[in-house]
Design an enzyme around this catalytic site. Structure first.
Site, PDB file in Angstrom:
ATOM      1  N   ASP A 295     -72.263 -87.211  76.883  1.00  0.00           N
ATOM      2  CA  ASP A 295     -71.219 -86.198  76.879  1.00  0.00           C
ATOM      3  C   ASP A 295     -70.897 -85.714  75.470  1.00  0.00           C
ATOM      4  O   ASP A 295     -70.949 -86.478  74.502  1.00  0.00           O
ATOM      5  CB  ASP A 295     -69.955 -86.797  77.516  1.00  0.00           C
ATOM      6  CG  ASP A 295     -68.808 -85.822  77.601  1.00  0.00           C
ATOM      7  OD1 ASP A 295     -68.969 -84.790  78.274  1.00  0.00           O
ATOM      8  OD2 ASP A 295     -67.759 -86.084  76.981  1.00  0.00           O
ATOM      9  N   GLU A 348     -75.553 -83.222  76.762  1.00  0.00           N
ATOM     10  CA  GLU A 348     -74.684 -82.068  76.971  1.00  0.00           C
ATOM     11  C   GLU A 348     -74.383 -81.516  75.579  1.00  0.00           C
ATOM     12  O   GLU A 348     -73.505 -82.013  74.870  1.00  0.00           O
ATOM     13  CB  GLU A 348     -73.395 -82.448  77.693  1.00  0.00           C
ATOM     14  CG  GLU A 348     -72.568 -81.236  78.072  1.00  0.00           C
ATOM     15  CD  GLU A 348     -71.085 -81.374  77.774  1.00  0.00           C
ATOM     16  OE1 GLU A 348     -70.335 -80.449  78.118  1.00  0.00           O
ATOM     17  OE2 GLU A 348     -70.670 -82.375  77.176  1.00  0.00           O
TER      18      GLU A 348
END
Length: 610
Positions: A295, A348
């Site tokens: 993330d 990401e």
């Protein structure tokens, strides 16, 4: 306990099985070995249900020069515990174990002593097959899930229901929003307090092992969202662990995240890198997961991320690049891929940082895949337009192919696009109810034919009308309505037809696997071809009409003459479409020319008959 060699590796940041050396480990004669890293503490004791949380009952002793405190205590499985850590000002804080294998169900915050796992895995063949596979040339479509709001249940019951559901839909993997323990459910798991503990909201660590094993037994891979970019400021957690900025940077210009109100890991510290890289390996080793989606990578790469001038500190070269994070991510990917070949490391990353999914020995970050955020924004921007205006946004669909092969891209329609007032995917679509559903079906037909792997967030597969609410299960009653069931049937068909035709996945990351055939901005019509690796494998053509107008006698030139067979039509009656001009088989002349009736707001796939 750490032997001298392990102590040395720990201080160097290379003790990659850290969970075997720190934390709480059940020993013999009803004793538990406790150890914790707190180098600036003047005193550390273990407190828990076994000593009435008495700060003076069980002091720990320093281990060499490691900064680790350790000791053996009469305690047992299921006991609650924390560490009472006294700083150099004489202040004592009660801290959860950073290495805990289990935590209490929030809002309670103690760590829990866990027995050594005796779980019996049945996925030996799965892991061997994964190690030998090439994920870049394999079909991969991912169903993204927030366990707490998919359906009510625990790890075991959710595994059974979820596997049956995604198997019916034809997905190859599920991706779970973070399940490491987190105090605030509203963070969706993105503010982690116990990195080594699967959340107790759904059961025990062995229950989660069962979840993964069950998925593997039924042919479904499991990817976890993982959060090394930041952690919450809760008093019981990692922040100011020994009275100093231990896991985080001391300077708030480096150590505090302005957007999320969290601390940022100090990746220049050997032991902190060791903590995180060990954690990544822990999920692969102990839980057999198939991938990590890392993330907020962009926030890690730039020192000025979300900061104004004067709010950040340049690197030693004077630049904005976070060189410590770059080195950490490269080390992370080298270690993970070295120990667990075939697993997925997905970034990401929302900027144009070069080489995110390129090997580290060439200067890349070493990820296997990168989320294509540009494709997502452009594509949703196009589909949100009323068709009468789409001719002015034609390049939103074509621009992505200019950079499509610079990274190994994954195409995400994720949870981030259906929260915080953004509305559901269905709600983003223009027109009346029929047109909204037709637009959503054509979006999926376009997405599954486009180069790159696919990811879809739960609820989107049946066109949930309202945006996602993490506090409530999905609107399952809507999914049973005919019009919405037709959307999920379309998603299932996209997955299954894709799986049947190598041209739709085998060369996702090679420009030789794609070719434009037709552009007509005024008519909102586009066409392209996908090729497989073997010349004898049949190509697949995608033809899209993104206008609500039926195009009669529309001429397109295919890459080859001969017979072409329709294998997907998002406007078919079975999917809730108009069934206008259901093409079936077509004959292209020697030059590949065909004249078609293109249904409204629809995507057609054709495969050449051999």
């Amino acid at each position: 306990m750490m032997d001298p060699d392990c102590q040395h590796l720990f201080n160097e940041g290379r003790l990659y099985h850290l969970w075997k050396h720190l934390g709480a480990h059940v020993g013999t004669e009803d004793r538990v070995d406790f150890s914790v890293w707190a180098p600036s503490a003047t005193r550390v004791s273990v407190i828990g249900s076994f000593n009435h949380f008495d700060h003076g009952a069980n002091p720990l002793t320093p281990v060499g020069t490691t900064g680790v405190w350790a000791g053996s205590v009469r305690a047992g499985v299921g006991d609650l515990y924390k560490f009472a850590v006294t700083d150099n000002q004489g202040r004592t804080s009660e801290k959860a174990d950073p290495m805990a294998f289990r935590a209490e169900v929030p809002p309670r915050t103690a760590s829990v002593v866990v027995a050594n796992s005796t779980f019996s895995w049945s996925d030996t063949a799965w892991v061997a097959q994964r190690s030998a596979a090439n994920p870049w040339t394999s079909q991969m479509s991912i169903y993204e899930v927030h366990l707490g709001s998919w359906r009510d249940g625990d790890y075991r019951s959710l595994a059974v229901e979820l596997v049956a559901y995604v198997t019916q839909l034809g997905f190859t993997h599920i991706e779970l929003l973070p399940i490491a323990e987190h105090p605030f459910g509203g963070s969706w798991g993105y503010q982690v307090s116990s990195y080594y503990a699967p959340t107790s909201r759904f059961g025990s660590p062995d229950d989660f092992r069962w979840f993964v094993d069950y998925c593997h037994a039924h042919g479904i891979g499991v990817i976890l969202d993982w959060v090394p970019a930041h952690f919450p400021k809760d008093e019981f957690s990692l922040g100011h662990f020994d009275g100093t900025a231990l896991y985080e940077h001391a300077d708030p210009r480096q150590g505090e995240h302005p957007d999320w109100g969290t601390f940022i890991f100090n990746l220049g510290r050997n032991e902190v890198r060791n903590f995180l890289i060990s954690n990544a390996l822990y999920w692969f080793s102990e839980f057999h997961i198939d991938g990590l989606r890392v993330d907020a990578v962009a926030s890690m790469l730039y020192l000025d991320y979300s900061r104004e001038e004067g709010q950040w500190i340049p690197n030693h070269l004077g630049g904005r690049e976070n060189l410590e994070s770059v080195a950490f991510l490269q080390e992370l990917n080298r270690e993970v891929h070295g120990v667990h070949p075939g697993v997925l490391m997905i970034a990401e990353e929302s900027t144009a940082w070069p080489g995110v999914s390129r090997p580290t020995d060439g200067g890349g970050l070493g990820f296997g895949f990168k989320w294509n955020m540009g494709w997502m924004h452009d594509t949703l921007e196009y589909f949100s337009q009323d068709p009468i205006y789409r001719q002015y946004h034609h390049d939103s669909l074509t621009f992505g192919l200019l950079y499509a092969y610079t990274e190994n891209f994954l195409l995400p329609l994720s949870h981030d696009e259906v929260v915080h007032g953004k509305g559901s995917l269905l709600a983003k679509m223009p027109g009346d109810d029929w047109q909204k559903r037709a637009n959503l079906r054509s979006l999926y037909g376009w997405m599954w034919a486009h180069p790159g792997k696919q990811l879809l967030f739960m609820g989107s597969e049946f066109g949930q009308p309202g945006e996602w609410n993490a506090d409530h299960p999905l609107d399952w009653e809507v999914s049973e309505q005919k019009a919405h069931r037709a959307i999920s049937d379309l998603v299932a068909s996209c997955n299954r037809v894709q799986a049947d035709h190598r041209a739709l996945y085998e060369k996702d990351f090679s420009p030789e696997g794609f070719g434009w055939l037709h552009h007509d901005a005024h008519a909102n019509v586009l066409a392209f071809v996908r090729w497989a690796s073997e010349p004898t494998a049949p190509p697949v053509v995608c033809i899209a009409n993104f206008s609500p107008v039926v195009r009669y006698g529309y001429e397109v030139t295919l890459p080859r003459g001969g017979k072409w067979r329709e294998v997907l039509n998002t406007d078919a009656e079975v999917f809730g479409g108009s069934n206008v001009g259901n093409v079936g088989e077509i004959d292209a002349d020697a030059l590949g020319r065909v004249s078609l009736t293109l249904p409204p707001i629809a995507v057609l796939w054709f495969v050449q008959d051999t």
